[in-house]
Design a protein around this motif. Structure first.
Motif, PDB file in Angstrom:
ATOM      1  N   ALA A  68      33.834 -90.565  66.410  1.00  0.00           N
ATOM      2  CA  ALA A  68      34.607 -89.663  65.548  1.00  0.00           C
ATOM      3  C   ALA A  68      34.451 -88.203  65.953  1.00  0.00           C
ATOM      4  CB  ALA A  68      34.199 -89.856  64.096  1.00  0.00           C
ATOM      5  N   ASP A  69      33.245 -87.794  66.332  1.00  0.00           N
ATOM      6  CA  ASP A  69      33.051 -86.378  66.686  1.00  0.00           C
ATOM      7  C   ASP A  69      33.818 -86.026  67.968  1.00  0.00           C
ATOM      8  OD1 ASP A  69      31.371 -87.991  68.173  1.00  0.00           O
ATOM      9  OD2 ASP A  69      29.826 -86.454  68.405  1.00  0.00           O
ATOM     10  N   VAL A  70      33.911 -86.963  68.922  1.00  0.00           N
ATOM     11  CA  VAL A  70      34.691 -86.708  70.134  1.00  0.00           C
ATOM     12  C   VAL A  70      36.192 -86.791  69.816  1.00  0.00           C
ATOM     13  CG1 VAL A  70      35.153 -87.529  72.488  1.00  0.00           C
ATOM     14  CG2 VAL A  70      32.826 -87.575  71.596  1.00  0.00           C
ATOM     15  N   TYR A  71      36.555 -87.681  68.921  1.00  0.00           N
ATOM     16  CA  TYR A  71      37.971 -87.853  68.545  1.00  0.00           C
ATOM     17  C   TYR A  71      38.518 -86.579  67.915  1.00  0.00           C
ATOM     18  CZ  TYR A  71      42.144 -90.042  66.670  1.00  0.00           C
ATOM     19  OH  TYR A  71      43.444 -90.360  66.385  1.00  0.00           O
TER      20      TYR A  71
ATOM     21  N   THR B 203      47.937 -85.673  71.773  1.00  0.00           N
ATOM     22  CA  THR B 203      47.500 -86.198  73.057  1.00  0.00           C
ATOM     23  C   THR B 203      47.610 -87.714  73.033  1.00  0.00           C
ATOM     24  OG1 THR B 203      45.896 -84.391  73.216  1.00  0.00           O
ATOM     25  CG2 THR B 203      45.596 -86.238  74.705  1.00  0.00           C
ATOM     26  N   ASP B 204      48.121 -88.288  74.102  1.00  0.00           N
ATOM     27  CA  ASP B 204      48.219 -89.739  74.200  1.00  0.00           C
ATOM     28  C   ASP B 204      46.829 -90.291  74.524  1.00  0.00           C
ATOM     29  OD1 ASP B 204      49.037 -92.318  74.403  1.00  0.00           O
ATOM     30  OD2 ASP B 204      50.107 -92.069  76.300  1.00  0.00           O
ATOM     31  N   LEU B 205      46.252 -91.018  73.576  1.00  0.00           N
ATOM     32  CA  LEU B 205      44.883 -91.497  73.745  1.00  0.00           C
ATOM     33  C   LEU B 205      44.762 -92.570  74.828  1.00  0.00           C
ATOM     34  CD1 LEU B 205      43.662 -91.638  70.056  1.00  0.00           C
ATOM     35  CD2 LEU B 205      43.161 -89.942  71.775  1.00  0.00           C
ATOM     36  N   ARG B 206      45.902 -93.165  75.216  1.00  0.00           N
ATOM     37  CA  ARG B 206      45.832 -94.160  76.287  1.00  0.00           C
ATOM     38  C   ARG B 206      45.618 -93.514  77.648  1.00  0.00           C
ATOM     39  NH1 ARG B 206      51.356 -96.901  75.189  1.00  0.00           N
ATOM     40  NH2 ARG B 206      51.719 -94.774  74.527  1.00  0.00           N
ATOM     41  N   LYS B 207      45.920 -92.222  77.745  1.00  0.00           N
ATOM     42  CA  LYS B 207      45.750 -91.508  79.011  1.00  0.00           C
ATOM     43  C   LYS B 207      44.483 -90.653  79.052  1.00  0.00           C
ATOM     44  CE  LYS B 207      50.638 -91.330  80.013  1.00  0.00           C
ATOM     45  NZ  LYS B 207      51.779 -90.489  80.315  1.00  0.00           N
ATOM     46  N   VAL B 208      43.710 -90.689  77.992  1.00  0.00           N
ATOM     47  CA  VAL B 208      42.474 -89.906  77.937  1.00  0.00           C
ATOM     48  C   VAL B 208      41.374 -90.679  78.670  1.00  0.00           C
ATOM     49  CG1 VAL B 208      40.673 -88.981  76.436  1.00  0.00           C
ATOM     50  CG2 VAL B 208      43.073 -88.760  75.802  1.00  0.00           C
ATOM     51  N   VAL B 209      40.701 -89.982  79.581  1.00  0.00           N
ATOM     52  CA  VAL B 209      39.565 -90.562  80.307  1.00  0.00           C
ATOM     53  C   VAL B 209      38.323 -89.779  79.915  1.00  0.00           C
ATOM     54  CG1 VAL B 209      38.552 -91.036  82.561  1.00  0.00           C
ATOM     55  CG2 VAL B 209      41.021 -91.238  82.234  1.00  0.00           C
TER      56      VAL B 209
END
Length: 123
Positions: free
Chosen positions: A15-18, A25-31
Motif C-alpha cells: 500500500a505504501d508503494v501503491y 499510471t497503467d499498473l501493468r506496465k509498472v516495473v
C-alpha cells in the motif's frame, strides 16, 4: 501476507508503494526493482583467505630464518669463529654433564688449614 516482503514475492504492490505511484499510471506496465539481499559469503571468504595467507607467509618467514640461522651457525663453527672454552682450573669440584657430582673418584678429605682473611692483596 502482512510483511511487505511477502507481498512482493506474491506479486502484489504494498500500500505504501501503491500510494507513491502517480494517478493514471497503467499498473501493468509498472516495473518495481528490488535490491538483492546482502550476501555475507564474499566478505567471510575474503577474511579467511587473508588470515590463511598471513599464516602461510609467517610460516615461510620462520622457516627461512631458521635455515639462515642454521647455515650461519654451521659456517661460524666450521671456520672457528664460534667457540667456547670451559675453565677447568678451579677449587670447586667439577660437575659432570648430567649435573651431578663426579663419583668416579673417592671424595677428598678436607684439610684443617687456617682460614685466610678476605683481604688477599698485599698493600
Amino acid at each position: 501476507m502482512q510483511l511487505p516482503e511477502d507481498q512482493w514475492r506474491a506479486g502484489h504492490i504494498p500500500a505504501d508503494v501503491y500510494r507513491q505511484i502517480p494517478p493514471g499510471t497503467d499498473l501493468r506496465k509498472v516495473v518495481i526493482v528490488q535490491e538483492a539481499p546482502r550476501s555475507y559469503k564474499g566478505p567471510i571468504v575474503l577474511t579467511l583467505v587473508i588470515v590463511a595467507g598471513s599464516i602461510a607467509v609467517l610460516l615461510v618467514i620462520a622457516f627461512v630464518v631458521q635455515v639462515i640461522a642454521g647455515a650461519a651457525i654451521a659456517v661460524l663453527s666450521a671456520s672457528g669463529g664460534l667457540s667456547y672454552t670451559i675453565s677447568r682450573s678451579g677449587k670447586h669440584k667439577e660437575l659432570s654433564r648430567a649435573g651431578s657430582r663426579r663419583r668416579s673418584r673417592t671424595p677428598h678429605q678436607r684439610s684443617n688449614r687456617p682460614v685466610r682473611s678476605k683481604n688477599r692483596y698485599r698493600k
